[in-house]
Design a protein around this motif. Structure first.
Motif, short mmCIF file in Angstrom:
data_model
loop_
_atom_site.label_atom_id
_atom_site.label_comp_id
_atom_site.label_asym_id
_atom_site.label_seq_id
_atom_site.Cartn_x
_atom_site.Cartn_y
_atom_site.Cartn_z
N ASN A 81 0.82 -1.22 0.00
CA ASN A 81 0.00 0.00 0.00
C ASN A 81 0.85 1.26 0.00
O ASN A 81 0.55 2.24 0.69
CB ASN A 81 -0.93 -0.01 1.22
N PHE A 82 1.94 1.27 -0.80
CA PHE A 82 2.86 2.40 -0.78
C PHE A 82 2.18 3.72 -1.15
O PHE A 82 2.54 4.78 -0.63
CB PHE A 82 4.06 2.15 -1.70
N GLN A 83 1.17 3.67 -2.03
CA GLN A 83 0.51 4.91 -2.43
C GLN A 83 -0.25 5.53 -1.25
O GLN A 83 -0.23 6.75 -1.06
CB GLN A 83 -0.44 4.65 -3.59
N GLU A 84 -0.89 4.70 -0.47
CA GLU A 84 -1.58 5.19 0.73
C GLU A 84 -0.59 5.80 1.70
O GLU A 84 -0.85 6.84 2.33
CB GLU A 84 -2.32 4.03 1.40
N LEU A 85 0.58 5.18 1.84
CA LEU A 85 1.61 5.68 2.74
C LEU A 85 2.17 7.02 2.26
O LEU A 85 2.49 7.90 3.07
CB LEU A 85 2.73 4.65 2.88
N ILE A 86 2.27 7.20 0.96
CA ILE A 86 2.71 8.48 0.42
C ILE A 86 1.67 9.57 0.72
O ILE A 86 2.02 10.71 1.08
CB ILE A 86 2.97 8.38 -1.10
N GLU A 87 0.40 9.22 0.62
CA GLU A 87 -0.66 10.18 0.95
C GLU A 87 -0.58 10.57 2.42
O GLU A 87 -0.79 11.73 2.79
CB GLU A 87 -2.03 9.62 0.61
N ASN A 88 -0.27 9.60 3.29
CA ASN A 88 -0.08 9.90 4.71
C ASN A 88 1.08 10.87 4.90
O ASN A 88 1.02 11.79 5.73
CB ASN A 88 0.19 8.62 5.50
N TYR A 89 2.15 10.66 4.15
CA TYR A 89 3.33 11.53 4.24
C TYR A 89 2.96 12.95 3.84
O TYR A 89 3.36 13.93 4.49
CB TYR A 89 4.44 10.99 3.34
N LYS A 90 2.19 13.08 2.77
CA LYS A 90 1.76 14.40 2.32
C LYS A 90 0.95 15.11 3.41
O LYS A 90 1.13 16.31 3.65
CB LYS A 90 0.92 14.29 1.05
N GLN A 91 0.07 14.37 4.06
CA GLN A 91 -0.76 14.99 5.09
C GLN A 91 0.08 15.40 6.29
O GLN A 91 -0.19 16.44 6.91
CB GLN A 91 -1.88 14.03 5.53
N THR A 92 1.11 14.62 6.61
CA THR A 92 2.02 15.02 7.69
C THR A 92 2.71 16.32 7.33
O THR A 92 2.86 17.21 8.19
CB THR A 92 3.05 13.90 7.95
N ILE A 93 3.14 16.48 6.09
CA ILE A 93 3.75 17.74 5.64
C ILE A 93 2.77 18.90 5.85
O ILE A 93 3.15 19.95 6.39
CB ILE A 93 4.16 17.63 4.16
N ARG A 94 1.53 18.70 5.45
CA ARG A 94 0.52 19.76 5.61
C ARG A 94 0.32 20.10 7.09
O ARG A 94 0.22 21.28 7.47
CB ARG A 94 -0.79 19.33 4.99
N ASN A 95 0.23 19.08 7.92
CA ASN A 95 -0.02 19.29 9.34
C ASN A 95 1.13 20.03 10.00
O ASN A 95 0.92 20.93 10.84
CB ASN A 95 -0.26 17.96 10.05
#
Length: 392
Positions: A81-95
């Protein structure tokens, strides 16, 4: 106008035996920290970021750099599920950006983070240092891990040295090597049993340097637009050690690697943590020239000095000694800052265990208070002397 480096210290959070008050007394003004309690791959919750920031600011300091937001192994291998993990990373950047934290250090080292075999090597003056002993790493690979094909990756001389160590080492010495390699050192996000490590190695069976470099590019292609939109600067940390280990490829070890990363994506938000200790392990890395060439992409600095030998060993030397030309490095950093009209966060790294810290239990080897205070004092002194002498 002179732009001095922003002086920071790494802090591992509320359980760190080095307190925020200790760090404030060192002369540092900023903190480098991470939410190590958040499982690797999950989004960092806004409330947890806010809680950590408030804790740091209540001590009279600022949270200047996140080190690190770890990159999940599935992203490095582009599996599951690497794509989901990348989306999580993006949200961490935003937060993080929403709380005013705009510098993120990360690395792309497969499986293992930084690696040492000795965590308390005695120095002639009685202090203790972190040490990478090549024959011990080789012995682990050949005779403990027994990795298939590993003997083809070492010279006859290296194999003989490793065999001699393995056959004459005590059980405690072999356990020390295995534990230090597999359990993970401070800042590492994961530790492994022997079986888990073998399983993890298998996931890289078809991934060499070319493939890993491409996976890094694809990861950055996805997250850099998010970083740009939120004013965040990403700073990749070099490999430590800066060469392949246990058959695992390393792709952030040389000036050529830095050049490739920038050529793949030249956004100013795609940059580097310039760690002089890691890059300095390689004799073919000209640190001053690297700062000069990539200075506009350097967003965070680790200043430490390693001393290497011809057998592939290295240890953490005094900050102004070793193989790193520290005064020349600091002078070049000051010149780059003047050109860019900014101050870059810097932290002293991997201090010696010394003085009163010799008698204390060590939770985070390399991150005791007094050794890093010594390093910070030396760096501040060198910086002040260079400015006073009109070097910049």
């Amino acid at each position: 106008m002179i732009y001095k480096m922003i002086q920071t210290m790494r802090w591992y959070g509320p359980k760190d035996p080095v307190s925020l008050t200790d760090i404030l007394q060192s002369g540092a003004t900023g903190i480098v920290s991470a939410l190590h309690q958040i499982p690797n791959g999950e989004t960092w919750p806004l409330e947890e970021i806010r809680k950590r920031k408030e804790l740091i600011e209540s001590a009279g300091l600022s949270w200047d750099v996140v080190e690190s937001v770890p990159v999940h192994e599935k992203i490095k291998t582009r599996s599951g599920n690497f794509q989901e993990l990348i989306e999580n990373y993006k949200q961490t950047i935003r937060n993080l950006a929403s709380e005013g934290i705009f510098r993120i250090c990360y690395n792309f080292m497969p499986i293992l983070d930084w690696t040492r075999t000795k965590l308390a090597h005695p120095l002639p003056n009685g202090a203790r240092a972190l040490f990478f002993v090549k024959k011990e790493v080789t012995a682990f690979d050949l005779f403990i891990l027994k990795r298939e094909g590993s003997e083809r990756e070492y010279s006859a001389q290296e194999i003989a040295a490793a065999k001699d160590f393995y056959e004459n080492a005590s059980e405690d010495e072999l356990k020390r090597v295995q534990d230090n390699i597999l359990k993970g050192l401070p800042g590492s996000e994961e530790g492994y049993t022997m079986e888990q490590f073998k399983e993890a190695l298998a996931t890289y069976r078809n991934i060499g340097r070319k493939e890993l470099a491409e996976n890094l590019k694809l990861f950055l292609d996805e997250i850099i637009p998010t970083a740009q939109e939120n004013g965040v600067f990403l700073a990749i940390h070099p490999d430590d050690p800066p060469f392949d280990i246990f058959g695992l490829p390393r792709v952030v070890s040389t000036a050529e690697d830095m050049k490739r990363i920038i050529q793949d994506n030249s956004s100013r938000h795609n940059g580097f943590t310039f760690c002089t200790g890691s890059y300095g392990v390689r004799a073919d890395n000209d640190l001053v020239a690297m700062i000069r060439e990539f200075g506009k992409y350097i967003h965070f600095i680790h200043l430490r000095s390693t001393r290497r030998d011809e057998e592939g060993n290295f240890f953490e030397d005094n900050h102004l000694d070793g193989n790193v030309p520290m005064e020349a490095v600091i002078a070049e950093i000051l010149k780059i800052q003047k050109i860019r009209k900014i101050s870059i966060p810097m932290r002293p790294d991997h201090g010696h265990q010394m003085l009163d810290d010799l008698n204390k239990p060590i939770i985070n080897p390399g991150y005791t208070a007094i050794g890093r205070l010594k390093g910070l004092a030396e760096i501040r002194g060198a910086e002040a002397a260079l400015i006073w002498a009109g070097i910049v």
